[in-house]
Motif scaffolding. Sequence first.
Motif, PDB file in Angstrom:
ATOM      1  N   PRO A 115     -28.803  -9.872  33.052  1.00 34.94           N
ATOM      2  CA  PRO A 115     -27.512  -9.217  33.315  1.00 34.94           C
ATOM      3  C   PRO A 115     -27.488  -8.462  34.644  1.00 34.94           C
ATOM      4  CG  PRO A 115     -28.189  -8.866  31.046  1.00 34.94           C
ATOM      5  CD  PRO A 115     -29.346  -9.508  31.738  1.00 34.94           C
ATOM      6  N   ALA A 116     -28.626  -7.883  35.037  1.00 33.79           N
ATOM      7  CA  ALA A 116     -28.670  -7.129  36.293  1.00 33.79           C
ATOM      8  C   ALA A 116     -28.418  -8.039  37.494  1.00 33.79           C
ATOM      9  CB  ALA A 116     -30.011  -6.420  36.439  1.00 33.79           C
ATOM     10  N   PHE A 117     -28.896  -9.276  37.420  1.00 30.45           N
ATOM     11  CA  PHE A 117     -28.677 -10.216  38.518  1.00 30.45           C
ATOM     12  C   PHE A 117     -27.195 -10.599  38.586  1.00 30.45           C
ATOM     13  CE2 PHE A 117     -28.888 -14.473  40.538  1.00 30.45           C
ATOM     14  CZ  PHE A 117     -29.545 -14.115  41.712  1.00 30.45           C
ATOM     15  N   ALA A 118     -26.580 -10.779  37.430  1.00 29.56           N
ATOM     16  CA  ALA A 118     -25.150 -11.082  37.400  1.00 29.56           C
ATOM     17  C   ALA A 118     -24.342  -9.920  37.965  1.00 29.56           C
ATOM     18  CB  ALA A 118     -24.707 -11.398  35.978  1.00 29.56           C
ATOM     19  N   THR A 119     -24.732  -8.693  37.617  1.00 29.79           N
ATOM     20  CA  THR A 119     -24.050  -7.508  38.153  1.00 29.79           C
ATOM     21  C   THR A 119     -24.237  -7.420  39.662  1.00 29.79           C
ATOM     22  OG1 THR A 119     -24.358  -6.303  36.084  1.00 29.79           O
ATOM     23  CG2 THR A 119     -23.917  -4.988  38.048  1.00 29.79           C
ATOM     24  N   PHE A 120     -25.451  -7.708  40.104  1.00 27.01           N
ATOM     25  CA  PHE A 120     -25.735  -7.727  41.543  1.00 27.01           C
ATOM     26  C   PHE A 120     -24.821  -8.707  42.261  1.00 27.01           C
ATOM     27  CE2 PHE A 120     -28.166 -10.450  44.518  1.00 27.01           C
ATOM     28  CZ  PHE A 120     -28.135  -9.624  45.627  1.00 27.01           C
ATOM     29  N   LEU A 121     -24.640  -9.914  41.712  1.00 25.07           N
ATOM     30  CA  LEU A 121     -23.776 -10.914  42.350  1.00 25.07           C
ATOM     31  C   LEU A 121     -22.314 -10.478  42.325  1.00 25.07           C
ATOM     32  CD1 LEU A 121     -25.366 -14.255  41.114  1.00 25.07           C
ATOM     33  CD2 LEU A 121     -25.518 -13.228  43.395  1.00 25.07           C
ATOM     34  N   ASP A 122     -21.901  -9.786  41.256  1.00 22.87           N
ATOM     35  CA  ASP A 122     -20.536  -9.250  41.218  1.00 22.87           C
ATOM     36  C   ASP A 122     -20.327  -8.255  42.355  1.00 22.87           C
ATOM     37  OD1 ASP A 122     -19.841 -10.724  39.004  1.00 22.87           O
ATOM     38  OD2 ASP A 122     -20.231  -9.114  37.568  1.00 22.87           O
ATOM     39  N   GLU A 123     -21.323  -7.389  42.571  1.00 22.73           N
ATOM     40  CA  GLU A 123     -21.222  -6.414  43.657  1.00 22.73           C
ATOM     41  C   GLU A 123     -21.242  -7.103  45.012  1.00 22.73           C
ATOM     42  OE1 GLU A 123     -20.801  -2.904  43.608  1.00 22.73           O
ATOM     43  OE2 GLU A 123     -20.127  -3.612  41.664  1.00 22.73           O
ATOM     44  N   LEU A 124     -22.054  -8.135  45.135  1.00 18.36           N
ATOM     45  CA  LEU A 124     -22.101  -8.896  46.379  1.00 18.36           C
ATOM     46  C   LEU A 124     -20.758  -9.562  46.647  1.00 18.36           C
ATOM     47  CD1 LEU A 124     -23.751  -9.932  48.761  1.00 18.36           C
ATOM     48  CD2 LEU A 124     -24.548 -11.807  47.305  1.00 18.36           C
ATOM     49  N   HIS A 125     -20.111 -10.044  45.585  1.00 13.50           N
ATOM     50  CA  HIS A 125     -18.785 -10.646  45.723  1.00 13.50           C
ATOM     51  C   HIS A 125     -17.785  -9.638  46.283  1.00 13.50           C
ATOM     52  CE1 HIS A 125     -15.226 -12.998  44.907  1.00 13.50           C
ATOM     53  NE2 HIS A 125     -14.788 -12.116  44.021  1.00 13.50           N
ATOM     54  N   ILE A 126     -17.873  -8.389  45.824  1.00 15.55           N
ATOM     55  CA  ILE A 126     -16.982  -7.350  46.335  1.00 15.55           C
ATOM     56  C   ILE A 126     -17.249  -7.103  47.818  1.00 15.55           C
ATOM     57  CG2 ILE A 126     -16.395  -4.890  46.181  1.00 15.55           C
ATOM     58  CD1 ILE A 126     -16.876  -5.124  43.159  1.00 15.55           C
ATOM     59  N   LEU A 127     -18.523  -7.080  48.220  1.00 15.93           N
ATOM     60  CA  LEU A 127     -18.847  -6.904  49.640  1.00 15.93           C
ATOM     61  C   LEU A 127     -18.257  -8.030  50.475  1.00 15.93           C
ATOM     62  CD1 LEU A 127     -22.584  -5.734  49.605  1.00 15.93           C
ATOM     63  CD2 LEU A 127     -20.507  -4.348  49.545  1.00 15.93           C
ATOM     64  N   ARG A 128     -18.322  -9.244  49.950  1.00 15.25           N
ATOM     65  CA  ARG A 128     -17.758 -10.387  50.680  1.00 15.25           C
ATOM     66  C   ARG A 128     -16.237 -10.261  50.793  1.00 15.25           C
ATOM     67  NH1 ARG A 128     -22.231 -10.678  52.296  1.00 15.25           N
ATOM     68  NH2 ARG A 128     -23.787 -12.222  51.697  1.00 15.25           N
ATOM     69  N   LEU A 129     -15.600  -9.789  49.736  1.00 14.16           N
ATOM     70  CA  LEU A 129     -14.152  -9.583  49.788  1.00 14.16           C
ATOM     71  C   LEU A 129     -13.797  -8.520  50.818  1.00 14.16           C
ATOM     72  CD1 LEU A 129     -13.163  -9.700  45.998  1.00 14.16           C
ATOM     73  CD2 LEU A 129     -12.805 -11.473  47.728  1.00 14.16           C
ATOM     74  N   LEU A 130     -14.579  -7.447  50.867  1.00 15.19           N
ATOM     75  CA  LEU A 130     -14.346  -6.410  51.873  1.00 15.19           C
ATOM     76  C   LEU A 130     -14.459  -6.992  53.279  1.00 15.19           C
ATOM     77  CD1 LEU A 130     -16.304  -3.340  50.423  1.00 15.19           C
ATOM     78  CD2 LEU A 130     -13.835  -3.519  50.727  1.00 15.19           C
ATOM     79  N   GLN A 131     -15.476  -7.810  53.482  1.00  9.67           N
ATOM     80  CA  GLN A 131     -15.695  -8.373  54.815  1.00  9.67           C
ATOM     81  C   GLN A 131     -14.620  -9.379  55.190  1.00  9.67           C
ATOM     82  OE1 GLN A 131     -19.588 -10.244  55.475  1.00  9.67           O
ATOM     83  NE2 GLN A 131     -19.744  -8.999  57.319  1.00  9.67           N
ATOM     84  N   ASP A 132     -13.931  -9.940  54.203  1.00 13.61           N
ATOM     85  CA  ASP A 132     -12.834 -10.866  54.487  1.00 13.61           C
ATOM     86  C   ASP A 132     -11.625 -10.152  55.071  1.00 13.61           C
ATOM     87  OD1 ASP A 132     -14.176 -13.118  53.725  1.00 13.61           O
ATOM     88  OD2 ASP A 132     -13.354 -13.178  51.693  1.00 13.61           O
ATOM     89  N   SER A 133     -11.543  -8.840  54.864  1.00 14.82           N
ATOM     90  CA  SER A 133     -10.432  -8.076  55.418  1.00 14.82           C
ATOM     91  C   SER A 133     -10.609  -7.941  56.929  1.00 14.82           C
ATOM     92  CB  SER A 133     -10.379  -6.679  54.796  1.00 14.82           C
ATOM     93  OG  SER A 133      -9.527  -5.831  55.544  1.00 14.82           O
ATOM     94  N   ILE A 145     -21.654  -1.511  52.057  1.00 13.73           N
ATOM     95  CA  ILE A 145     -22.142  -0.842  50.845  1.00 13.73           C
ATOM     96  C   ILE A 145     -21.663   0.605  50.809  1.00 13.73           C
ATOM     97  CG2 ILE A 145     -24.230   0.035  49.719  1.00 13.73           C
ATOM     98  CD1 ILE A 145     -25.606  -2.588  50.586  1.00 13.73           C
ATOM     99  N   LYS A 146     -21.682   1.275  51.951  1.00 14.89           N
ATOM    100  CA  LYS A 146     -21.185   2.662  52.001  1.00 14.89           C
ATOM    101  C   LYS A 146     -19.711   2.721  51.621  1.00 14.89           C
ATOM    102  CE  LYS A 146     -24.422   4.643  55.378  1.00 14.89           C
ATOM    103  NZ  LYS A 146     -25.358   3.517  55.489  1.00 14.89           N
ATOM    104  N   ILE A 147     -18.925   1.761  52.097  1.00 14.73           N
ATOM    105  CA  ILE A 147     -17.501   1.725  51.745  1.00 14.73           C
ATOM    106  C   ILE A 147     -17.332   1.388  50.271  1.00 14.73           C
ATOM    107  CG2 ILE A 147     -15.335   0.484  52.151  1.00 14.73           C
ATOM    108  CD1 ILE A 147     -16.262   0.182  55.080  1.00 14.73           C
ATOM    109  N   ARG A 148     -18.122   0.434  49.795  1.00 17.62           N
ATOM    110  CA  ARG A 148     -18.036   0.049  48.384  1.00 17.62           C
ATOM    111  C   ARG A 148     -18.268   1.243  47.469  1.00 17.62           C
ATOM    112  NH1 ARG A 148     -17.050  -0.213  43.958  1.00 17.62           N
ATOM    113  NH2 ARG A 148     -17.840  -1.609  42.323  1.00 17.62           N
ATOM    114  N   GLN A 149     -19.184   2.119  47.830  1.00 15.80           N
ATOM    115  CA  GLN A 149     -19.510   3.273  46.994  1.00 15.80           C
ATOM    116  C   GLN A 149     -18.339   4.244  46.868  1.00 15.80           C
ATOM    117  OE1 GLN A 149     -22.996   4.597  49.095  1.00 15.80           O
ATOM    118  NE2 GLN A 149     -24.384   3.290  47.923  1.00 15.80           N
ATOM    119  N   GLU A 150     -17.377   4.160  47.780  1.00 13.76           N
ATOM    120  CA  GLU A 150     -16.220   5.067  47.740  1.00 13.76           C
ATOM    121  C   GLU A 150     -15.013   4.456  47.037  1.00 13.76           C
ATOM    122  OE1 GLU A 150     -16.433   8.084  48.639  1.00 13.76           O
ATOM    123  OE2 GLU A 150     -18.343   8.051  49.710  1.00 13.76           O
TER     124      GLU A 150
END
Length: 255
Positions: A115-133, A145-150
Amino acid sequence: MELERLFEKYNLSSEQYDAFKDRFTFSQIQSGDTVFKEGDTAETFYFIKSGELAVSRQSQDRHEKVLDVLGPGELFGEIGLLHDIQRTATIKALTNAQLYVLGKDDFFELLKTEPAFATFLDELHILRLLQDSPLFQNLDDEALIKIRQELQENTYAAGDTLVSEGEIKDSLHLLLEGNARTCSKGPDGNEITSGYFRPGSYIGAQGLLTRQYQEYTAVMEDDAKVLSLEKKTFNRLMRRHPGISSKLPVSNWLN
């Protein structure tokens, strides 16, 4: 950067590291080597230990256009695996480099059993979405990652209003789940549907940099999950990390 430190960077514990570490192999490549080419079949996932790699894509005139440069602590290759698509870009070493490599079979076994690896990939997906902006496209994973934490996660029910026409844009919203319909008032006061937002869409990004008013109302079509970043939180983050603000499209965001 050692593999254990890479895991720590993405908020994985030492116990999770112990569960994952033996799945990775170590690879050294030379400057000029190609890791994979745009259009290749996706077979592997990578962490960069050392060195720099160029991300490029072929333009319409058949020339390679460099989109980004990746360095130690960054990772790549998960998109082709997760979506079962060909490589969307070419990765080529600009310097001698060292990589940690996870094969396709191990990747999907970890995804199913850890489950931790799946959660890690979910977080990575969010980082990729942020970078798409366009706002964050020049930022590396450490800054993202700093932005994601906020970001604050909020849920909305079908029919809820996310933003309203005419209000000041004071937050960025990233739609993770669900769909939203945008509408505005026509000359006769009737509501006119102007479009739809799907998962991965942004609302209000430029409002973080300048004073703007919302051009439309966004109403949830179904139950939704949204990540939001308030302007005051964004400003505080930029003051703490001026190196991030210097890479944004508008460098004088404080003015």
